[in-house]
Design an enzyme around this catalytic site. Structure first.
Site, PDB file in Angstrom:
ATOM      1  N   ALA A   1      -4.068   7.705  -4.746  1.00 57.74           N
ATOM      2  CA  ALA A   1      -2.677   7.274  -4.936  1.00 57.74           C
ATOM      3  C   ALA A   1      -2.729   5.787  -5.280  1.00 57.74           C
ATOM      4  O   ALA A   1      -2.680   4.917  -4.401  1.00 57.74           O
ATOM      5  CB  ALA A   1      -1.877   7.508  -3.669  1.00 57.74           C
TER       6      ALA A   1
ATOM      7  N   GLY B   1       0.836  -1.196   0.000  1.00 56.23           N
ATOM      8  CA  GLY B   1       0.000   0.000   0.000  1.00 56.23           C
ATOM      9  C   GLY B   1       0.867   1.240   0.000  1.00 56.23           C
ATOM     10  O   GLY B   1       2.048   1.178  -0.318  1.00 56.23           O
ATOM     11  N   ASN B   2       0.280   2.368   0.327  1.00 51.40           N
ATOM     12  CA  ASN B   2       1.056   3.602   0.462  1.00 51.40           C
ATOM     13  C   ASN B   2       0.435   4.460   1.553  1.00 51.40           C
ATOM     14  O   ASN B   2      -0.559   4.072   2.160  1.00 51.40           O
ATOM     15  CB  ASN B   2       1.138   4.340  -0.883  1.00 51.40           C
ATOM     16  CG  ASN B   2      -0.228   4.707  -1.415  1.00 51.40           C
ATOM     17  OD1 ASN B   2      -0.959   5.446  -0.787  1.00 51.40           O
ATOM     18  ND2 ASN B   2      -0.581   4.155  -2.576  1.00 51.40           N
ATOM     19  N   ARG B   3       1.043   5.615   1.801  1.00 48.08           N
ATOM     20  CA  ARG B   3       0.655   6.418   2.962  1.00 48.08           C
ATOM     21  C   ARG B   3      -0.510   7.372   2.701  1.00 48.08           C
ATOM     22  O   ARG B   3      -0.798   8.219   3.533  1.00 48.08           O
ATOM     23  CB  ARG B   3       1.851   7.245   3.438  1.00 48.08           C
ATOM     24  CG  ARG B   3       2.994   6.419   3.959  1.00 48.08           C
ATOM     25  CD  ARG B   3       4.102   7.353   4.422  1.00 48.08           C
ATOM     26  NE  ARG B   3       5.323   6.636   4.701  1.00 48.08           N
ATOM     27  CZ  ARG B   3       5.569   6.024   5.838  1.00 48.08           C
ATOM     28  NH1 ARG B   3       4.676   6.049   6.802  1.00 48.08           N
ATOM     29  NH2 ARG B   3       6.705   5.390   6.027  1.00 48.08           N
TER      30      ARG B   3
END
Ligand code: C5P
Length: 439
Positions: free
Chosen positions: A313, A246-248
């Site tokens: 994102a 995943g990402n932030r």
């Protein structure tokens, strides 16, 4: 990345950037707000009738004032039993109006208020107030203003759930909405006054009243009635039943954009990856987890969307294979390689499905060469403009409540916007979209 540490390629040349963004931004107080459209410069009559939810209206009166509206509070006699006029005077800087027989600056008070209002909002609207409005009575100042005004009227009902469910109240509301064109926000289900149950009857929160007033004020927006599709949040790409890539991304920017579009009268669908943000009022929320799920949800709706804002994102890659069993350290030894495949580009694909004349807006988060890299994406992905921002700077980008952005358009020089709360930035982006739709 720990706060204050340099992005990995901070020493790369940034020739495409104007000099200012290299400075450390001044922290923007997270609760600082400014006058802004659609409230700025507008006159709002905030009618308060006698219900326990009247205390919430003090906050709504304050926020409307801080957003730049001139707020005339009109209290029914019963409202003053619940909240003191001085509370409203304190937050609006104006004396609340109470007397049916008063004289305003330009004539009889009820006519003066009614004529000058851009919106009349009644919050809370009690069962009694709704009944009086539905039958056209003018037995107090607020009821008289409701009869006299030609401005949009918004009611935020609040009462006991049994009173709200009563056919008499439902008939009054139906008449107000369907015959007289009143707008309504809420009520919601939730705990009511002490010991009085929890069915639908509770007034919406003050922030929702403020947003709904914005929507009522924005009747002339180019976004009114337009279908807007917004993507938000990260995507999670599963590797096995317990792990994912995943990402932030927090989703904050996309959720603020969806709220800003709704405030301007748009019909909004928010396709969101996993996010802990509160869903914006009035918006259709489609929850997804992976890039492929987001793609399907977006492509299904892109054909009917005049505007698409791609704030998500999206993970660039996903594991080639999703394992059905949890990977165990005992089986992988000192390490493992995970083959990945590229995810499809949702913005590019959905652009092809949008109707002609549609507006597509992208986001770009970069650690360096922010503007130059955004320019390259403009053409590749068919965006009308890109909102470019920087990763790894405190108060900007992922997770922050504020953001500093560059607007990168095909034909104009990039413009830097100052650091501001994400909801204010969302409003600025919607203004740019309104300009493109109108043009
Ligand atoms: O290439 P990059 O990920 O920086 O592009 C960012 C923009 O493209 C964002 O607007 C993002 O939502 C969109 N995007 C997309 N599908 C992808 C990757 C990015 O729609 N697979």
């Amino acid at each position: 990345m720990p706060p204050g540490s340099e992005p990995p390629d901070a020493r790369e040349p940034r020739d495409a950037l104007p000099p200012e963004p290299l400075s450390t931004p001044e922290p923007f107080p997270s609760d600082a707000r400014e006058p802004r459209p659609p409230w700025q410069g507008k006159r709002v009559v905030l009618g308060v009738s006698g219900g326990i939810a009247a205390y919430k209206s003090v906050q709504a009166a304050r926020d409307l004032t801080v957003f730049g509206a001139t707020v005339d509070v009109v209290l029914t006699p019963a409202a003053t039993e619940f909240v003191a006029p001085l509370s409203f005077a304190g937050v609006t800087g104006r004396e609340p109006c109470r007397s049916t027989f008063g004289i305003g600056a330009d004539g009889a008070l009820h006519m003066d208020l009614a004529r000058k209002a851009d919106c009349v909002c009644v919050a809370p609207a009690t069962a009694d107030l709704l009944a009086r409005a539905a039958s056209g009575q003018a037995d107090d100042l607020l009821a008289a203003v409701l009869l006299a005004t030609r401005a949009p009227v918004l009611v935020a009902p609040a009462m006991n759930d049994a009173m709200f469910a009563h056919p008499q109240t439902q008939a009054n509301l139906s008449r107000l909405e369907n015959v007289f064109g009143y707008r309504r926000v809420g009520p919601v289900a939730g705990r009511l006054a002490a010991g009085e149950g929890s069915g639908a009857g509770r007034m919406v929160e003050p922030s929702v009243v403020v947003q709904a007033v914005g929507r009522a004020l924005a009747g002339d927006s180019a976004l009114a009635g337009v279908h807007v599709l917004v993507t938000a949040g990260p995507t999670w790409e599963p590797l096995d039943p317990v792990r994912y890539f995943g990402n932030r991304s927090s989703g904050k920017m996309g959720y603020a954009l969806a709220a800003a579009a709704w405030q301007r009268g748009a019909e909004v669908t928010l396709v969101s990856g996993p996010s802990g943000e509160e869903p914006p009022w009035g918006v259709e929320l489609v929850r997804v987890e992976t890039a492929l799920e987001m793609r399907e949800a977006v492509l299904d709706r892109a054909g009917g969307a005049a505007v698409a804002v791609h704030a998500a994102a999206v993970s660039d890659y996903r594991p080639r294979q999703v394992l059905s069993e949890k990977i165990r350290k005992s089986e992988t030894g000192s390490g493992m390689d995970v083959p990945v495949v590229s995810n499809p580009d949702i913005a590019t694909e959905s652009r092809r499905r949008m109707p002609p004349g549609g507006v597509s807006v992208g986001f770009a988060l970069e650690t360096s060469d922010v503007v130059a890299r955004a320019k390259a994406k403009l053409a590749n992905k068919g965006f009308d403009f890109i909102v470019a921002n920087r990763a790894g700077v405190e108060g900007e980008g992922f997770g922050a409540d504020t953001n500093r952005a560059f607007i990168v358009e095909p034909d104009n020089a990039p413009r830097e916007l100052p650091l501001m709360p994400k909801d204010a930035l969302a409003g600025r982006i919607m203004e740019l979209i309104e300009g493109r739709l109108a043009g």
